[in-house]
Design a protein around this motif. Structure first.
Motif, PDB file in Angstrom:
ATOM      1  N   PHE A  43       0.987  -1.115  -0.074  1.00 38.86           N
ATOM      2  CA  PHE A  43       0.135  -0.011   0.033  1.00 38.86           C
ATOM      3  C   PHE A  43       0.865   1.389   0.056  1.00 38.86           C
ATOM      4  O   PHE A  43       0.568   2.128  -0.751  1.00 38.86           O
ATOM      5  N   LEU A  44       1.916   1.103   0.777  1.00 37.36           N
ATOM      6  CA  LEU A  44       2.591   2.510   0.969  1.00 37.36           C
ATOM      7  C   LEU A  44       3.312   2.729  -0.397  1.00 37.36           C
ATOM      8  O   LEU A  44       3.437   4.031  -0.888  1.00 37.36           O
ATOM      9  N   ILE A  45       4.054   1.622  -0.838  1.00 38.66           N
ATOM     10  CA  ILE A  45       4.836   1.900  -2.240  1.00 38.66           C
ATOM     11  C   ILE A  45       3.707   2.229  -3.514  1.00 38.66           C
ATOM     12  O   ILE A  45       4.217   3.044  -4.179  1.00 38.66           O
ATOM     13  N   PHE A  50       1.717   6.189  -7.291  1.00 35.84           N
ATOM     14  CA  PHE A  50       0.477   6.761  -7.633  1.00 35.84           C
ATOM     15  C   PHE A  50       0.702   8.337  -7.600  1.00 35.84           C
ATOM     16  O   PHE A  50       0.377   9.039  -8.635  1.00 35.84           O
ATOM     17  N   LEU A  51       1.153   8.788  -6.464  1.00 32.97           N
ATOM     18  CA  LEU A  51       1.287  10.273  -6.250  1.00 32.97           C
ATOM     19  C   LEU A  51       2.354  11.089  -6.929  1.00 32.97           C
ATOM     20  O   LEU A  51       2.141  11.960  -7.445  1.00 32.97           O
ATOM     21  N   ILE A  52       3.277  10.084  -7.240  1.00 38.00           N
ATOM     22  CA  ILE A  52       4.338  10.444  -8.129  1.00 38.00           C
ATOM     23  C   ILE A  52       3.798  10.582  -9.777  1.00 38.00           C
ATOM     24  O   ILE A  52       4.153  11.615 -10.150  1.00 38.00           O
ATOM     25  N   SER A  58       0.972  16.577 -13.908  1.00 34.04           N
ATOM     26  CA  SER A  58       0.520  17.852 -13.646  1.00 34.04           C
ATOM     27  C   SER A  58      -0.991  17.628 -13.055  1.00 34.04           C
ATOM     28  O   SER A  58      -1.804  18.338 -13.483  1.00 34.04           O
ATOM     29  N   ASN A  59      -1.282  16.570 -12.355  1.00 34.20           N
ATOM     30  CA  ASN A  59      -2.443  16.475 -11.650  1.00 34.20           C
ATOM     31  C   ASN A  59      -3.719  15.932 -12.568  1.00 34.20           C
ATOM     32  O   ASN A  59      -4.746  16.283 -12.085  1.00 34.20           O
ATOM     33  N   SER A  60      -3.458  15.604 -13.959  1.00 38.97           N
ATOM     34  CA  SER A  60      -4.274  15.389 -14.673  1.00 38.97           C
ATOM     35  C   SER A  60      -4.946  13.661 -14.479  1.00 38.97           C
ATOM     36  O   SER A  60      -6.052  13.415 -14.788  1.00 38.97           O
ATOM     37  N   LEU A  61      -3.939  13.216 -13.825  1.00 35.75           N
ATOM     38  CA  LEU A  61      -4.350  11.559 -13.496  1.00 35.75           C
ATOM     39  C   LEU A  61      -5.244  11.501 -12.236  1.00 35.75           C
ATOM     40  O   LEU A  61      -6.201  10.928 -12.539  1.00 35.75           O
ATOM     41  N   GLY A  62      -5.136  12.165 -11.216  1.00 31.99           N
ATOM     42  CA  GLY A  62      -6.001  12.118 -10.177  1.00 31.99           C
ATOM     43  C   GLY A  62      -7.027  13.147  -9.932  1.00 31.99           C
ATOM     44  O   GLY A  62      -8.081  13.304  -9.292  1.00 31.99           O
ATOM     45  N   THR A  63      -6.519  14.572 -10.601  1.00 28.30           N
ATOM     46  CA  THR A  63      -7.524  15.674 -10.515  1.00 28.30           C
ATOM     47  C   THR A  63      -7.818  15.955  -9.307  1.00 28.30           C
ATOM     48  O   THR A  63      -9.070  16.165  -8.743  1.00 28.30           O
ATOM     49  N   LEU A  72     -11.413  13.788  -1.283  1.00 33.94           N
ATOM     50  CA  LEU A  72     -11.397  12.626  -0.286  1.00 33.94           C
ATOM     51  C   LEU A  72     -10.383  11.690  -0.493  1.00 33.94           C
ATOM     52  O   LEU A  72     -10.064  10.871   0.384  1.00 33.94           O
ATOM     53  N   VAL A  73     -10.184  11.145  -1.753  1.00 36.55           N
ATOM     54  CA  VAL A  73      -9.088  10.143  -1.985  1.00 36.55           C
ATOM     55  C   VAL A  73      -7.737  10.321  -1.558  1.00 36.55           C
ATOM     56  O   VAL A  73      -7.127   9.511  -0.715  1.00 36.55           O
ATOM     57  N   PRO A  74      -7.174  11.386  -1.624  1.00 42.69           N
ATOM     58  CA  PRO A  74      -5.627  11.919  -1.228  1.00 42.69           C
ATOM     59  C   PRO A  74      -5.867  11.850   0.274  1.00 42.69           C
ATOM     60  O   PRO A  74      -4.833  11.519   0.753  1.00 42.69           O
ATOM     61  N   ALA A  75      -6.947  12.524   0.637  1.00 43.96           N
ATOM     62  CA  ALA A  75      -7.076  12.503   2.081  1.00 43.96           C
ATOM     63  C   ALA A  75      -7.186  11.034   2.805  1.00 43.96           C
ATOM     64  O   ALA A  75      -6.522  11.035   3.907  1.00 43.96           O
ATOM     65  N   SER A  76      -7.940  10.316   2.449  1.00 52.96           N
ATOM     66  CA  SER A  76      -8.068   9.132   2.754  1.00 52.96           C
ATOM     67  C   SER A  76      -6.701   8.144   2.671  1.00 52.96           C
ATOM     68  O   SER A  76      -6.125   7.534   3.507  1.00 52.96           O
ATOM     69  N   ILE A  77      -5.866   8.408   1.564  1.00 56.97           N
ATOM     70  CA  ILE A  77      -4.457   7.840   1.582  1.00 56.97           C
ATOM     71  C   ILE A  77      -3.570   8.453   2.472  1.00 56.97           C
ATOM     72  O   ILE A  77      -2.911   7.747   3.483  1.00 56.97           O
ATOM     73  N   GLU A  78      -3.889   9.824   2.862  1.00 55.26           N
ATOM     74  CA  GLU A  78      -2.923  10.259   3.935  1.00 55.26           C
ATOM     75  C   GLU A  78      -3.079   9.932   5.560  1.00 55.26           C
ATOM     76  O   GLU A  78      -2.333   9.902   6.226  1.00 55.26           O
ATOM     77  N   ILE A  79      -4.578   9.766   5.566  1.00 58.60           N
ATOM     78  CA  ILE A  79      -5.187   9.143   7.006  1.00 58.60           C
ATOM     79  C   ILE A  79      -4.545   7.637   6.909  1.00 58.60           C
ATOM     80  O   ILE A  79      -4.016   7.467   8.150  1.00 58.60           O
TER      81      ILE A  79
END
Length: 299
Positions: A43-45, A50-52, A58-63, A72-79
């Motif tokens: 999960f960490l790797i 995915f973030l890289i 240029s943030n077009s993948l995850g927007t 919510l998606v990046p917040a869940s990852i960070e939590i």
């Protein structure tokens, strides 16, 4: 979720509400990860890659953004990252953890400043790399956690630093809530303008810029901290006053009013053992209720 005018800084709250709504799902997923160390590593790797990739695109993948599902998606990852770091903090809080975390935080922030300066020269500049949902952002957040955990666990005489960090951390949320109104209030009275004029008239441009930004941040933080401390102390005082009055009313009722109603010929409290039992139960419930309200309050 609608963004209230002049409250765009409260994006964290909107995302936090969404996280609370999906908490059962997050909890189930975390339990799944905790059952196997290899799953945690994957999960960490995987999320870091995915973030890289999102940064490269240029943030077009995850927007990603600060609002709604896009946050919510990046917040869940960070939590979940935070949960993993907390669970395995003994691994990260070793001798070199403090200097390494400091170096990572400042060097990575300097790196993304250089990246952002380059992007300002592009035809379609974006500044997502500066935000928390970038790969650099999550590493910087991890560095802060590792630094604080390492300092708290370090053998310091009388635990002064540990107590100070915990005390200061307890006020970060109310400071976050009120820092924008305080900033606007200072701007209304031209405090930033006067400070900016003083700095740039006495120092070089580079030094003045650093001193100005550091000073204005410190001023806003200190004012918000003082207000938060006052609110918390006032709240504690009100709790004591309200609790005292309620307990006094209940004692009067149980010991005098209630026995007279039940035993009109013998109003002595000694004959009202059920009343005394009820008194203990009611006071306990009242204290428990006030404790819960105090525990979940902002200030």
């Amino acid at each position: 979720f609608f963004i209230v005018s002049r409250c765009g800084c409260k994006a964290y709250l909107y995302v936090y509400i969404l996280v609370i709504l999906i908490y059962p799902l997050l909890k189930a997923f975390v339990d799944y990860l905790d059952a196997d160390t290899n799953r945690t590593k994957i999960f960490l790797i995987g999320t870091f890659i995915f973030l890289i990739m999102n940064d490269i695109s240029s943030n077009s993948l995850g927007t990603f953004s600060h609002h709604s599902i896009n946050a919510l998606v990046p917040a869940s990852i960070e939590i979940i990252w935070g949960h993993i770091l907390y669970k395995y903090q003994k691994i990260f809080t070793r001798k070199l953890a403090i200097p390494v975390s400091i170096f990572l935080f400042f060097s990575l922030n300097y790196l993304r400043s250089l990246i952002q300066l380059h992007r300002y020269s592009l035809e379609t500049p974006n500044n997502y790399i500066l935000f928390w949902y970038s790969s650099i952002g999550i590493i910087c957040a991890s560095a802060i956690f590792i630094f604080c955990s390492s300092v708290i666990k370090a053998p310091v005489p009388s635990n002064i630093i540990q107590k100070f960090i915990c005390w200061l951390a307890s006020y970060t949320f109310p400071v976050y809530l009120i820092h924008i109104p305080i900033r606007d209030l200072l701007a209304t009275h031209n405090v930033p303008t006067m400070l900016n004029h003083f700095m740039f008239s006495h120092f070089s441009e580079f030094i003045a810029d650093i001193l100005y930004n550091s000073s204005i941040v410190l001023i806003i933080f200190v004012i918000c901290l003082i207000i938060s401390i006052l609110f918390r102390n006032i709240k504690k005082l009100l709790n004591k006053v309200i609790l005292f009055r309620l307990v006094k009313q209940w004692i009067t009722f149980i010991y005098y009013t209630f026995p007279k109603q039940i035993f009109p010929e013998n109003a002595s409290p000694a004959v009202s053992f059920p009343a005394l039992t009820a008194l203990n139960a009611l006071i306990f419930l009242l204290v428990l209720l006030l404790y819960l309200l105090n525990a979940f309050a902002v200030f």
